[in-house]
Design an enzyme around this catalytic site. Structure first.
Site, PDB file in Angstrom:
ATOM      1  N   PRO A   1       0.930  -1.109   0.009  1.00 34.14           N
ATOM      2  CA  PRO A   1      -0.011   0.011   0.015  1.00 34.14           C
ATOM      3  C   PRO A   1       0.815   1.339  -0.068  1.00 34.14           C
ATOM      4  O   PRO A   1       1.939   1.309   0.690  1.00 34.14           O
ATOM      5  CB  PRO A   1      -0.841  -0.104   1.288  1.00 34.14           C
ATOM      6  CG  PRO A   1      -0.918  -1.808   1.466  1.00 34.14           C
ATOM      7  CD  PRO A   1       0.677  -2.230   1.142  1.00 34.14           C
ATOM      8  N   CYS A   2       0.528   2.230  -0.799  1.00 31.82           N
ATOM      9  CA  CYS A   2       1.310   3.538  -1.099  1.00 31.82           C
ATOM     10  C   CYS A   2       1.168   4.260   0.192  1.00 31.82           C
ATOM     11  O   CYS A   2       0.065   4.816   0.635  1.00 31.82           O
ATOM     12  CB  CYS A   2       0.768   4.029  -2.358  1.00 31.82           C
ATOM     13  SG  CYS A   2       1.567   5.723  -2.943  1.00 31.82           S
ATOM     14  N   GLN A   3       2.243   4.834   0.624  1.00 35.58           N
ATOM     15  CA  GLN A   3       2.337   5.655   1.767  1.00 35.58           C
ATOM     16  C   GLN A   3       3.267   6.675   1.631  1.00 35.58           C
ATOM     17  O   GLN A   3       4.389   6.461   0.897  1.00 35.58           O
ATOM     18  CB  GLN A   3       2.474   4.861   3.151  1.00 35.58           C
ATOM     19  CG  GLN A   3       1.475   4.105   3.520  1.00 35.58           C
ATOM     20  CD  GLN A   3       2.193   3.144   4.744  1.00 35.58           C
ATOM     21  OE1 GLN A   3       3.130   2.579   4.424  1.00 35.58           O
ATOM     22  NE2 GLN A   3       1.482   2.932   5.989  1.00 35.58           N
TER      23      GLN A   3
END
Ligand SMILES: C[S@@+](CC[C@H](N)C(=O)[O-])C[C@H]1O[C@@H](n2cnc3c(N)ncnc32)[C@H](O)[C@@H]1O
Length: 342
Positions: free
Chosen positions: A69-71
């Site tokens: 997941p992109c953070q």
């Protein structure tokens, strides 16, 4: 080895391409139940990736895959190295790479990662990949419609090869299939499936919403309603103007589906069944993502929609899997001592 495995989209495609899985990690209990139910032989590690010690893995890992997941990373005016990305899910994937030293890894993500934080997130990811000792193939956004998937989904794909091997081999991206599949291919017997889509559970619209959606033709959306109904359905958004082509949207059998989300009936991303006035059922959802009909999803129907909506389409994953197998074969042929004089 597959990280952030979800309900198994990427993992099944890799399996269909001939890869054998040695470990899958996922923290959602329903997704883990799905993986275990369908593949009792798979080694599913349930829990937060931060608690997985990859140094304990005894097998040699050829390929590591996963969609982290992109953070955002937090910068303090300096460029970041591996240790500075600690606390993010990308760091955990990078740690798994560091601890298992796969020959190749594949990371998938949303297209938006390209521009996330003005491109700084991707730049940091690239420099950490380099620091880990991997050479990144130029990233590509793949469109699922080119890989036998009846859906306009896009994924950003990163492939990187360990530096001791990277100079000797080349990764070939999968070639596009000759035909674009539509919703008709997903729902009826034909090239994609041998039978029509099985009946399954699904959400329903509240009565008034159903009455309004009855007026939207195939491929249409809120602009196809009468002015009165537009005002009623859109509420305040009516006056905002703009496209909003996802609102009150009904899919068309003759086109690929719009990208599925984790819920089949959200106001901004409606995907009404093309003929019946209801949200898509779970098995329809699964077919649009090209899951096999015998792949069962565990948990409530909402948990099933979520696992499906989060997945990499199986057929796109399979196409990528074939490219990875080809790459591994090339790597292996380098490692074999040459025989004969030919
Ligand atoms: C986009 S989905 C992956 C979908 C999967 N690649 C597929 O094709 O079906 C991301 C997954 O990461 C899982 N996840 C998020 N944070 C995690 C963590 N800290 N540890 C393990 N899994 C995590 C989520 O539960 C979710 O299922």
């Amino acid at each position: 080895m597959e990280l952030f495995a979800g309900g198994g989209g990427l993992a099944i495609g890799m399996e269909q391409a001939g890869l054998e899985s040695i470990l899958l990690n996922e923290m959602d209990k329903h997704a883990c139940a799905t993986l275990r139910h369908n593949r009792p032989d798979w080694n599913v590690i349930e829990g937060d990736i931060a608690n997985v010690d990859f140094t304990q893995i005894e097998e040699e890992v050829d390929i590591l895959t996963g969609g982290f997941p992109c953070q955002a990373f937090s910068y303090a005016g300096k460029s970041l190295g591996f240790e500075d990305t600690r606390g993010t899910l990308f760091f955990e994937m990078a740690r798994a790479i560091k601890e298992t030293q796969p020959k190749v890894f594949l990371a998938e993500n949303v297209r938006a990662l390209l521009t996330h934080d003005d491109g700084r997130t991707l730049e940091t990811i690239k420099s950490v990949i380099d620091e880990l000792g991997y050479e990144l193939v130029e990233p590509r956004v793949l469109k699922a419609i080119f890989y036998k998937v009846p859906q306009k989904r896009e994924r950003l794909i990163l492939v990187a090869i360990r530096k001791d091997l990277a100079q000797k081999v080349k990764f070939h991206w999968p070639s596009p299939y000759r035909k674009v599949m539509t919703l008709r291919d997903a729902f009826y017997a034909g090239e994609l499936y041998d039978t029509d889509v099985p009946e399954s559970e699904g959400q329903l619209y509240p009565e008034r919403k159903r009455e309004i959606m009855e007026h939207v033709p195939q491929g249409g959306y809120w602009r196809d309603l009468s002015d009165d109904l537009q005002r009623e359905y859109m509420g305040g958004s009516y006056f905002l103007g703009g496209g909003k082509t996802g609102m009150a949207r009904r899919l068309s059998l003759d086109e690929p589906s719009l990208t599925l989300t984790t819920s089949p009936a959200q106001k901004q991303t409606e995907r009404c069944h093309p003929i019946e006035t209801r949200p898509l059922q779970v098995r329809e959802y699964a077919r649009i993502q090209t899951f096999p009909d015998n792949w069962e999803f565990k948990g409530s129907k909402n948990a099933a929609y979520k696992q499906i909506g989060n997945a990499v389409p199986v057929n796109m994953s399979k196409a990528l899997g074939h490219s990875l197998v080809r790459l591994l074969n090339d790597i292996e042929s380098l490692e074999q001592p040459t025989t004969g004089n030919a």
